[in-house]
Design a protein around this motif. Sequence first.
Motif, PDB file in Angstrom:
ATOM      1  N   ASP A 191       0.834  -1.203   0.000  1.00 33.30           N
ATOM      2  CA  ASP A 191       0.000   0.000   0.000  1.00 33.30           C
ATOM      3  C   ASP A 191       0.872   1.258   0.000  1.00 33.30           C
ATOM      4  N   GLU A 192       1.959   1.236   0.745  1.00 32.91           N
ATOM      5  CA  GLU A 192       2.844   2.394   0.790  1.00 32.91           C
ATOM      6  C   GLU A 192       3.459   2.667  -0.585  1.00 32.91           C
ATOM      7  N   GLU A 193       3.807   1.611  -1.299  1.00 30.93           N
ATOM      8  CA  GLU A 193       4.429   1.812  -2.606  1.00 30.93           C
ATOM      9  C   GLU A 193       3.452   2.394  -3.618  1.00 30.93           C
ATOM     10  N   LYS A 194       2.178   2.109  -3.457  1.00 30.07           N
ATOM     11  CA  LYS A 194       1.188   2.756  -4.325  1.00 30.07           C
ATOM     12  C   LYS A 194       1.253   4.274  -4.144  1.00 30.07           C
ATOM     13  N   LEU A 195       1.332   4.706  -2.898  1.00 31.09           N
ATOM     14  CA  LEU A 195       1.418   6.135  -2.604  1.00 31.09           C
ATOM     15  C   LEU A 195       2.718   6.727  -3.135  1.00 31.09           C
ATOM     16  N   LEU A 196       3.824   6.028  -2.911  1.00 32.64           N
ATOM     17  CA  LEU A 196       5.133   6.545  -3.318  1.00 32.64           C
ATOM     18  C   LEU A 196       5.244   6.658  -4.836  1.00 32.64           C
ATOM     19  N   VAL A 197       4.722   5.676  -5.562  1.00 29.87           N
ATOM     20  CA  VAL A 197       4.759   5.733  -7.031  1.00 29.87           C
ATOM     21  C   VAL A 197       3.953   6.924  -7.528  1.00 29.87           C
ATOM     22  N   ASP A 198       2.829   7.204  -6.872  1.00 27.23           N
ATOM     23  CA  ASP A 198       1.959   8.303  -7.300  1.00 27.23           C
ATOM     24  C   ASP A 198       2.496   9.676  -6.908  1.00 27.23           C
ATOM     25  N   GLN A 199       3.150   9.775  -5.748  1.00 29.09           N
ATOM     26  CA  GLN A 199       3.438  11.102  -5.198  1.00 29.09           C
ATOM     27  C   GLN A 199       4.918  11.445  -5.040  1.00 29.09           C
ATOM     28  N   LEU A 200       5.812  10.470  -5.056  1.00 31.22           N
ATOM     29  CA  LEU A 200       7.232  10.761  -4.850  1.00 31.22           C
ATOM     30  C   LEU A 200       7.964  10.685  -6.179  1.00 31.22           C
ATOM     31  N   ALA A 201       8.497  11.806  -6.618  1.00 34.67           N
ATOM     32  CA  ALA A 201       9.172  11.885  -7.922  1.00 34.67           C
ATOM     33  C   ALA A 201      10.336  10.914  -7.998  1.00 34.67           C
ATOM     34  N   GLY A 202      10.361  10.117  -9.072  1.00 35.33           N
ATOM     35  CA  GLY A 202      11.463   9.197  -9.321  1.00 35.33           C
ATOM     36  C   GLY A 202      11.312   7.837  -8.682  1.00 35.33           C
ATOM     37  N   TYR A 203      10.227   7.622  -7.910  1.00 34.86           N
ATOM     38  CA  TYR A 203      10.123   6.359  -7.186  1.00 34.86           C
ATOM     39  C   TYR A 203       9.878   5.175  -8.124  1.00 34.86           C
ATOM     40  N   ARG A 204       9.099   5.381  -9.179  1.00 39.42           N
ATOM     41  CA  ARG A 204       8.839   4.281 -10.111  1.00 39.42           C
ATOM     42  C   ARG A 204      10.145   3.797 -10.738  1.00 39.42           C
ATOM     43  N   GLU A 205      11.005   4.737 -11.127  1.00 40.49           N
ATOM     44  CA  GLU A 205      12.300   4.373 -11.710  1.00 40.49           C
ATOM     45  C   GLU A 205      13.189   3.693 -10.663  1.00 40.49           C
ATOM     46  N   TYR A 206      13.076   4.147  -9.436  1.00 36.42           N
ATOM     47  CA  TYR A 206      13.865   3.562  -8.339  1.00 36.42           C
ATOM     48  C   TYR A 206      13.507   2.094  -8.132  1.00 36.42           C
ATOM     49  N   THR A 207      12.224   1.746  -8.265  1.00 35.48           N
ATOM     50  CA  THR A 207      11.819   0.346  -8.081  1.00 35.48           C
ATOM     51  C   THR A 207      12.441  -0.566  -9.140  1.00 35.48           C
ATOM     52  N   GLY A 208      12.800   0.002 -10.274  1.00 38.95           N
ATOM     53  CA  GLY A 208      13.487  -0.787 -11.292  1.00 38.95           C
ATOM     54  C   GLY A 208      14.961  -0.950 -10.997  1.00 38.95           C
ATOM     55  N   GLN A 209      15.516  -0.027 -10.234  1.00 37.14           N
ATOM     56  CA  GLN A 209      16.936  -0.095  -9.890  1.00 37.14           C
ATOM     57  C   GLN A 209      17.184  -0.962  -8.660  1.00 37.14           C
ATOM     58  N   VAL A 210      16.317  -0.853  -7.660  1.00 35.04           N
ATOM     59  CA  VAL A 210      16.427  -1.667  -6.442  1.00 35.04           C
ATOM     60  C   VAL A 210      15.235  -2.615  -6.445  1.00 35.04           C
ATOM     61  N   ARG A 211      15.495  -3.872  -6.744  1.00 35.95           N
ATOM     62  CA  ARG A 211      14.420  -4.825  -6.994  1.00 35.95           C
ATOM     63  C   ARG A 211      13.724  -5.303  -5.730  1.00 35.95           C
ATOM     64  N   PHE A 212      14.454  -5.399  -4.629  1.00 36.34           N
ATOM     65  CA  PHE A 212      13.913  -6.063  -3.441  1.00 36.34           C
ATOM     66  C   PHE A 212      13.342  -5.059  -2.446  1.00 36.34           C
ATOM     67  N   ARG A 213      12.180  -5.386  -1.920  1.00 38.94           N
ATOM     68  CA  ARG A 213      11.491  -4.477  -1.008  1.00 38.94           C
ATOM     69  C   ARG A 213      11.990  -4.611   0.431  1.00 38.94           C
ATOM     70  N   LEU A 214      12.105  -5.843   0.910  1.00 35.74           N
ATOM     71  CA  LEU A 214      12.335  -6.079   2.331  1.00 35.74           C
ATOM     72  C   LEU A 214      13.609  -6.875   2.609  1.00 35.74           C
ATOM     73  N   LEU A 215      13.769  -7.984   1.890  1.00 33.86           N
ATOM     74  CA  LEU A 215      14.920  -8.880   2.107  1.00 33.86           C
ATOM     75  C   LEU A 215      15.653  -9.085   0.792  1.00 33.86           C
ATOM     76  N   PRO A 216      16.966  -8.838   0.759  1.00 35.37           N
ATOM     77  CA  PRO A 216      17.728  -9.053  -0.472  1.00 35.37           C
ATOM     78  C   PRO A 216      17.584 -10.475  -0.993  1.00 35.37           C
ATOM     79  N   PHE A 217      17.339 -10.565  -2.310  1.00 32.68           N
ATOM     80  CA  PHE A 217      17.237 -11.850  -3.010  1.00 32.68           C
ATOM     81  C   PHE A 217      16.022 -12.681  -2.605  1.00 32.68           C
ATOM     82  N   VAL A 218      15.131 -12.110  -1.802  1.00 28.50           N
ATOM     83  CA  VAL A 218      13.929 -12.841  -1.385  1.00 28.50           C
ATOM     84  C   VAL A 218      12.669 -12.107  -1.864  1.00 28.50           C
ATOM     85  N   TRP A 219      12.487 -10.853  -1.405  1.00 31.21           N
ATOM     86  CA  TRP A 219      11.286 -10.079  -1.787  1.00 31.21           C
ATOM     87  C   TRP A 219      11.544  -8.591  -1.607  1.00 31.21           C
TER      88      TRP A 219
END
Length: 224
Positions: free
Chosen positions: A196-224
């Motif tokens: 839910d937080e990432e929905k907000l960040l993609v909509d309102q924080l400049a550059g966040y969508r591109e950032y998600t392509g650069q840093v793939r993992f949300r919580l644990l490296p190589f897991v998720w």
Amino acid sequence: MKIALQTFGSALFSILFFGLALFVPAGTVDYWQAWVFIAVFVVSTIGPSLYLAIRDPAAMQRRMNAGPTAEARPVQRFVVAGVVLLVVAMLVVSALDHRFGWSSVPAPVVVVGYVVVAVGLLLAQLVVIQNRYAAATVTVETDQPLASTGLYGIVRHPMYTGALIMLLGTPPALDSYWGLVAIPPGLALLALRILDEEKLLVDQLAGYREYTGQVRFRLLPFVW
């Protein structure tokens, strides 16, 4: 000065909260694992908190504005309320486990639990030092910059990684394995919060969508 006093007040609240949640169900204050856990928690948080209170009061204020009622999004209010209940349940079950001896945790494992708790807490505190906009609530402020380096270059939500590490170490630190039953539902709530937080960040924080392509993992490296 005001924010420093609030920081000390927060530390006193933590001592009272953990004291009630642990010693009452344990039925005794002769529970050394709980005393050491409280000391580890306070020591691991008070130093970085005082640093922020002195160097960046605004960042510290963002961290202190917490709880379900502080959240603007309904999903986040539900998640935070659920996390609070799960943490209380984890502490109470761990204390009851210690009282009735449902599981036996060797002293070396208890010590490892303290180390894990301290690492998780310090990691979460370091995130706030690296990103002064890392608030306790899900929000985006006007002109907020995108944090993409340091810990944010490893996972997209390092503060939650620190919180998860701390929670994993808490039951063993309190002489319990049964307290770990709170981890799976806690992970589910954490995942819901992140999505839910990432929905907000993609909509309102400049550059966040591109950032998600650069840093793939949300919580644990190589897991998720």
